[in-house]
Design an enzyme around this catalytic site. Structure first.
Site, PDB file in Angstrom:
ATOM      1  N   PHE A  34       0.837  -1.200   0.000  1.00  0.00           N
ATOM      2  CA  PHE A  34       0.000   0.000   0.000  1.00  0.00           C
ATOM      3  C   PHE A  34       0.874   1.254   0.000  1.00  0.00           C
ATOM      4  CE2 PHE A  34      -2.511   3.409   1.851  1.00  0.00           C
ATOM      5  CZ  PHE A  34      -3.756   3.251   1.258  1.00  0.00           C
ATOM      6  N   GLU A 110     -30.436   1.830  17.571  1.00  0.00           N
ATOM      7  CA  GLU A 110     -29.030   1.973  17.205  1.00  0.00           C
ATOM      8  C   GLU A 110     -28.213   2.209  18.465  1.00  0.00           C
ATOM      9  OE1 GLU A 110     -28.551   4.990  14.093  1.00  0.00           O
ATOM     10  OE2 GLU A 110     -30.619   4.591  13.529  1.00  0.00           O
ATOM     11  N   ASP A 114     -20.154   7.050  21.955  1.00  0.00           N
ATOM     12  CA  ASP A 114     -19.681   8.114  22.835  1.00  0.00           C
ATOM     13  C   ASP A 114     -18.466   8.778  22.185  1.00  0.00           C
ATOM     14  OD1 ASP A 114     -19.857   9.626  25.047  1.00  0.00           O
ATOM     15  OD2 ASP A 114     -19.017   8.154  26.428  1.00  0.00           O
ATOM     16  N   LYS A 284     -35.385   5.227  17.151  1.00  0.00           N
ATOM     17  CA  LYS A 284     -35.996   6.169  16.218  1.00  0.00           C
ATOM     18  C   LYS A 284     -37.213   5.517  15.575  1.00  0.00           C
ATOM     19  CE  LYS A 284     -31.471   8.008  14.948  1.00  0.00           C
ATOM     20  NZ  LYS A 284     -30.362   7.857  13.999  1.00  0.00           N
ATOM     21  N   CYS A 405      13.301   1.478  49.817  1.00  0.00           N
ATOM     22  CA  CYS A 405      14.631   1.685  50.390  1.00  0.00           C
ATOM     23  C   CYS A 405      14.605   1.872  51.904  1.00  0.00           C
ATOM     24  CB  CYS A 405      15.331   2.864  49.717  1.00  0.00           C
ATOM     25  SG  CYS A 405      14.622   4.453  50.163  1.00  0.00           S
ATOM     26  N   CYS A 426      17.376   5.790  46.322  1.00  0.00           N
ATOM     27  CA  CYS A 426      16.124   5.040  46.242  1.00  0.00           C
ATOM     28  C   CYS A 426      15.950   4.567  44.788  1.00  0.00           C
ATOM     29  CB  CYS A 426      14.976   5.948  46.680  1.00  0.00           C
ATOM     30  SG  CYS A 426      13.376   5.130  46.686  1.00  0.00           S
TER      31      CYS A 426
HETATM   32 ZN   LIG Z   1      12.849   5.237  48.840  1.00  0.00          ZN
END
Ligand SMILES: [Zn+2]
Length: 664
Positions: A34, A110, A114, A284, A405, A426
């Site tokens: 394509f 239908e 949303d 509808k 830690c 940490c």
């Molecule tokens: Zn920590």
């Protein structure tokens, strides 16, 4: 075949492949093939501009930039629908309908997608324009953006009317939405809230190439126009399908309200199997002659009714509260739930936000909790079922030490979150900072991902982001899933990041509270990292919109000996630590000390560019008019209240032209 015929035949062929792929979901050639054909067509069109066609398949890739969306009046009004929530509501509606029309009434059910409503106008089979709902009478023309959506045909097929409008909804399928959010989270950006807002926001993006990247779809449900030769809504849907539109197959023709309710119940339960979100069902009157007889109230058609689903809520057991540590050390408590089916997915976790939230709802481990998934993707706990609370239940004690830690946590005054102060060691903080440094909006390092960063840290190859610049291909190759080529790309990507401008480097450093915008402001004001490093809190707070919190954080960052060493290493590797001379040349002090309000729509410049221009020239852009305002730059269609206020305060009002010439 001459050139024109060749172009025409390629267009036709690509249109058919597009249709097969996006509407029928049945591709007959590979993406690669394509692309080859598309490139061939692009080349031919470029070489022969006399055969340009705004509806050629090449026009889908986007690129057109719309500065101001033109307001366009709908040929016929886009009404909203009345809502119903119960069987009684629907039966009342049926009674009203039957009073007004003769004969049997059948209904078409239908799904209510949303998304963002759209009206497409076609003339002689070609897409003429796409307009948002707006207030129903007029909306914004977003044709360039809508053209990039592959399920919107640019050229119709079959026996279509000469001119008509077709209405539908632009939706963002859930899978695509989640993927977009994954990317945002990776880039340390706030995830989008829900597919609907993201879809409608997409339509108003200025750059259509950005829109083209989003996996939007257009689902159509209503044809409007004169002499259409259609007698029922059901027939209309079938015809639209035959002309090449994407019309979902779920619509169903029924003969009673009981059947309608059955349809509602079915889809309330099965809606989560759909690839996109729906929030109800639309019923509808099928016969268009009867629709005509029923007509409209001031707000809505009498021949249609929406039935809204309720937001789904379930209760489940909260097994355990765990805690996550983010890049800045912020702690987020997470509710680990007994897995439960909610809104079509299995939910195992919910966010608890912070300690206050847990205290407010008195959420405890072992509780039965109510979980809801509203418009948002991440579920939340809305209440505890106290009647189910175990007798031996104990109130939740928030952790006092970092789970990663073991450092004592701190909570700053006025802050909702706890933090782990172990900045240096940490692990999630160390790794997170480097991940932030390489992210797209920061240093945008190609070839290096978040997982690789974690691996590099674990292997001891890097300890902070400045170490990246010493990585070698030989060091990286032994890592999991690395090959010669990817290792080379990684090192090359790191090298290229030395070109990233100072303001983004400043953002990349990961100073707490210094986001993209603050980094720009600081870079502009101080122009180099050296000037910023020596700035005091008192000096920092004189910079526009820099408060004490940010100022303290900046000073604290550069007070750290380690951070200063990292900055020096970045400098030694050639990372940009000052504004380039070229950028400086574009900046002046012409508007220094002036506070300027920008309002309305502009002709020759976008509102964002205008704001940038003001800032580059030393001015301050303010959003509301006060006695401190120096100028109001007024474009088209600005609100009358702003104008009156400016006049009352005696503020100079400048047109776009006058303002731009003032700058020259
Ligand atoms: Zn920590």
């Amino acid at each position: 075949m001459n050139t024109k015929q060749k172009i025409e035949s390629l267009r036709e062929e690509l249109r058919q492949h597009n249709y097969n792929y996006y509407i029928l979901d049945d591709a007959t050639i590979s993406d690669y093939e394509f692309d080859i054909k598309l490139k061939e067509l692009q080349a031919l069109e470029e070489a022969n501009p006399e055969f340009f066609d705004a509806n050629s398949p090449t026009q889908r890739v986007g690129g057109a930039v719309t500065k101001n969306f033109k307001t366009t009046v709908h040929d016929s009004r886009m009404y909203s629908l009345d809502n119903s929530y119960s069987k009684e509501d629907l039966l009342d509606w049926e009674t009203r309908v039957k009073k007004m029309v003769d004969g049997e009434v059948s209904y078409i059910c239908e799904l209510k997608y949303d998304g963002a409503s759209i009206s497409l106008t076609y003339e002689n089979g070609k897409l003429l324009r796409a307009v948002t709902r707006g207030d129903g009478v007029q909306g914004d023309e977003v044709t360039a953006n809508v053209k990039t959506i592959h399920t919107v045909p640019l050229q119709l097929k079959g026996d279509y009317p000469e001119r008509f409008d077709i209405r539908g909804e632009i939706v963002l399928p859930i899978e695509g939405f989640l993927k977009m959010n994954e990317e945002r989270v990776e880039n340390d950006e706030e995830p989008y809230k829900n597919p609907r807002n993201t879809a409608s926001g997409s339509l108003k993006l200025q750059d259509s190439a950005e829109v083209a990247k989003r996996p939007l779809e257009c689902l159509l449900y209503s044809i409007v126009g004169n002499n259409l030769n259609i007698t029922s809504q059901f027939e209309g849907l079938e015809k639209a399908r035959s002309w090449g539109f994407k019309v979902p197959q779920e619509a169903k023709l029924v003969s009673s309200i009981d059947d309608v309710l059955e349809y509602v119940e079915y889809w309330d339960e099965h809606r989560y199997n759909l690839p996109y979100e729906i929030d109800g069902v639309v019923v509808k009157v099928n016969n268009l002659y009867q629709q005509d007889e029923l007509g409209f109230t001031a707000k809505a058609p009498r021949w249609a009714m929406a039935y809204k689903f309720k937001a789904e809520q379930v209760s489940t057991r909260l097994n355990e509260i765990t805690y996550q540590v983010g890049r800045t050390g912020a702690i987020t408590p997470v509710a680990n739930l007994e897995p439960v089916q909610l809104a079509g997915t299995i939910v195992k976790r919910a966010s608890l936000h912070n300690a206050d939230q847990i205290e407010k709802l008195d959420i405890r481990e072992g509780d039965e909790v109510f979980v809801e998934k509203g418009g948002e993707i991440i579920p939340k706990i809305i209440a505890v079922d106290l009647s189910m609370r175990p007798v031996n239940s104990v109130p939740t004690t928030y952790i006092s030490k970092c789970p990663e830690c073991d450092t004592e946590l701190v909570r700053l005054e006025g802050e909702a979150k706890h933090y782990c102060p172990n900045y240096k060691a940490c692990p999630p903080q160390v790794i997170g900072r480097i991940q932030h440094y390489i992210s797209r909006k920061a240093m945008d390092i190609d070839g290096l991902g978040g997982e690789t960063v974690a691996l590099l840290v674990k292997e001891g190859l890097i300890h902070n982001y400045s170490d990246l610049y010493e990585l070698t291909v030989e060091q990286v190759i032994p890592l999991e899933r690395m090959a010669q080529k990817s290792a080379e790309n990684l090192v090359k990507g790191i090298e290229l990041s030395k070109q990233i401008p100072f303001e983004r480097v400043l953002f990349a450093l990961g100073i707490r509270y210094v986001g993209e915008t603050v980094a720009k402001k600081l870079a502009k004001h101080y122009k180099s990292i050296d000037a910023l490093m020596f700035a005091s809190i008192l000096d920092l707070v004189t910079v526009d919109e820099i408060g004490e919190r940010i100022a303290e954080s900046v000073v604290e960052f550069f007070n750290s000996e380690e951070n200063r060493q990292i900055v020096e290493r970045l400098r030694s590797f050639g990372v940009q630590l000052e504004i380039s001379a070229e950028k400086l040349a574009n900046q002046t002090d012409k508007l220094k000390g002036l506070s300027i309000v920008v309002s309305g729509v502009f002709e020759t410049i976008s509102r964002n560019d205008l704001k940038k221009l003001i800032e580059d020239n030393g001015g301050k852009v303010s959003s509301s008019i006060s006695s401190k305002t120096s100028y109001l730059v007024a474009g088209d269609k600005m609100g009358p209240s702003k104008l009156i206020k400016a006049e009352n305060l005696g503020i100079s009002i400048l047109t776009e032209k006058a303002f731009l010439s003032k700058l020259k």
